[in-house]
Design a protein around this motif. Structure first.
Motif, PDB file in Angstrom:
ATOM      1  N   GLU A   1      32.036  32.463  37.686  1.00 17.17           N
ATOM      2  CA  GLU A   1      33.256  32.016  38.370  1.00 17.17           C
ATOM      3  C   GLU A   1      34.516  32.390  37.590  1.00 17.17           C
ATOM      4  OE1 GLU A   1      35.492  30.019  41.387  1.00 17.17           O
ATOM      5  OE2 GLU A   1      33.385  30.650  41.318  1.00 17.17           O
TER       6      GLU A   1
ATOM      7  N   LYS B   1      37.277  35.319  37.953  1.00 16.73           N
ATOM      8  CA  LYS B   1      38.489  35.246  38.770  1.00 16.73           C
ATOM      9  C   LYS B   1      39.746  35.204  37.918  1.00 16.73           C
ATOM     10  CE  LYS B   1      36.428  32.856  42.750  1.00 16.73           C
ATOM     11  NZ  LYS B   1      36.429  31.605  43.557  1.00 16.73           N
TER      12      LYS B   1
ATOM     13  N   ASP C   1      37.781  42.498  42.922  1.00 15.75           N
ATOM     14  CA  ASP C   1      36.433  41.979  43.156  1.00 15.75           C
ATOM     15  C   ASP C   1      36.045  41.082  41.984  1.00 15.75           C
ATOM     16  OD1 ASP C   1      33.810  41.414  43.658  1.00 15.75           O
ATOM     17  OD2 ASP C   1      33.080  43.477  43.435  1.00 15.75           O
ATOM     18  N   PRO C   2      36.137  39.770  42.158  1.00 12.88           N
ATOM     19  CA  PRO C   2      35.855  38.860  41.044  1.00 12.88           C
ATOM     20  C   PRO C   2      34.378  38.555  40.840  1.00 12.88           C
ATOM     21  CG  PRO C   2      36.565  37.603  42.941  1.00 12.88           C
ATOM     22  CD  PRO C   2      36.616  39.052  43.344  1.00 12.88           C
ATOM     23  N   SER C   3      33.498  39.267  41.548  1.00 18.12           N
ATOM     24  CA  SER C   3      32.063  39.000  41.394  1.00 18.12           C
ATOM     25  C   SER C   3      31.471  39.737  40.196  1.00 18.12           C
ATOM     26  CB  SER C   3      31.304  39.407  42.665  1.00 18.12           C
ATOM     27  OG  SER C   3      31.361  40.814  42.858  1.00 18.12           O
TER      28      SER C   3
ATOM     29  N   CYS D   1      39.620  33.791  29.215  1.00 19.66           N
ATOM     30  CA  CYS D   1      38.578  34.078  30.210  1.00 19.66           C
ATOM     31  C   CYS D   1      37.497  34.987  29.638  1.00 19.66           C
ATOM     32  CB  CYS D   1      39.199  34.722  31.452  1.00 19.66           C
ATOM     33  SG  CYS D   1      40.210  33.613  32.436  1.00 19.66           S
TER      34      CYS D   1
END
Length: 201
Positions: A119, A122, A128-130, A185
């Motif tokens: 998650e 993001k 594309d945050p996957s 992150c």
């Protein structure tokens, strides 16, 4: 962005244990093809506005005679500014989990590390945050060689984060807050990967 704000952010990362001793460096872009960067050999726990240096982005050299010596990684910062005109801040730090992943990647000769289905991806602001493929650059004692590799290898659509093997991590963005958040992150991605015992590709 003032030198005091740059020093304040650096001190915050030092307090987290991400800028040990005099290691690590931060910079912000200024108007007129210039940047402010933390000086070399200064503890980020004691840094002040007097410990930042104005350099030219084109040549990585201090703008003013008699200025403190800029960070050893200045050429990496300026290379990123030249490659990413929309970026106005760069953070280079040694957070423990990201550094551990950089070490493991270097041992395995990996040029990239891939993170999938977390998650926190993001937070990097990707389309594309996957999934994110983070480049890993070889560490060199002569830092301009790293900057040269970044200039040659960093793709236009690369994520705004990278690892340097056996060394640490670098992030960048439109503001210093965003560049710092991206470092957080990246560290979270590396920590989660190691905690769930996923292989480092």
């Amino acid at each position: 962005m003032s030198g005091a704000e740059l020093a304040e952010t650096a001190a915050g990362l030092y307090a987290r244990g991400w800028l040990e001793g005099t290691a690590g460096n931060l910079s912000v872009r200024l108007p007129g093809d210039r940047a402010l960067i933390t000086a070399s050999g200064v503890s980020k726990g004691k840094i002040t506005a007097a410990d930042v240096v104005e350099v030219g982005i084109a040549d990585s050299r201090p703008v003013r005679a008699g200025a403190p010596r800029p960070s050893a990684e200045t050429t990496i910062h300026t290379a990123l500014y030249r490659l990413s005109p929309g970026s106005h801040a760069v953070v280079h730090a040694h957070p423990p989990y990201a550094t551990a992943v950089a070490i493991l990647a270097a041992r395995r000769g990996a040029g990239t590390v891939t993170f999938t289905d977390f998650e926190i991806i993001k937070g990097l602001g990707l389309t594309d945050p996957s999934k994110v493929v983070v480049p890993v650059f070889e560490n060199h004692a002569h830092v301009p060689r790293i900057a040269g590799d970044v200039t040659e290898r960093l793709a236009a659509d690369a994520p705004p984060v990278m690892l340097i093997g056996n060394h640490g991590a670098t992030t960048w963005g439109p503001t210093l807050d965003i560049a710092r958040n991206r470092m957080e992150c990246l560290e979270a991605l590396c920590r989660l990967t190691l905690l769930v015992d996923r292989a480092i590709p």
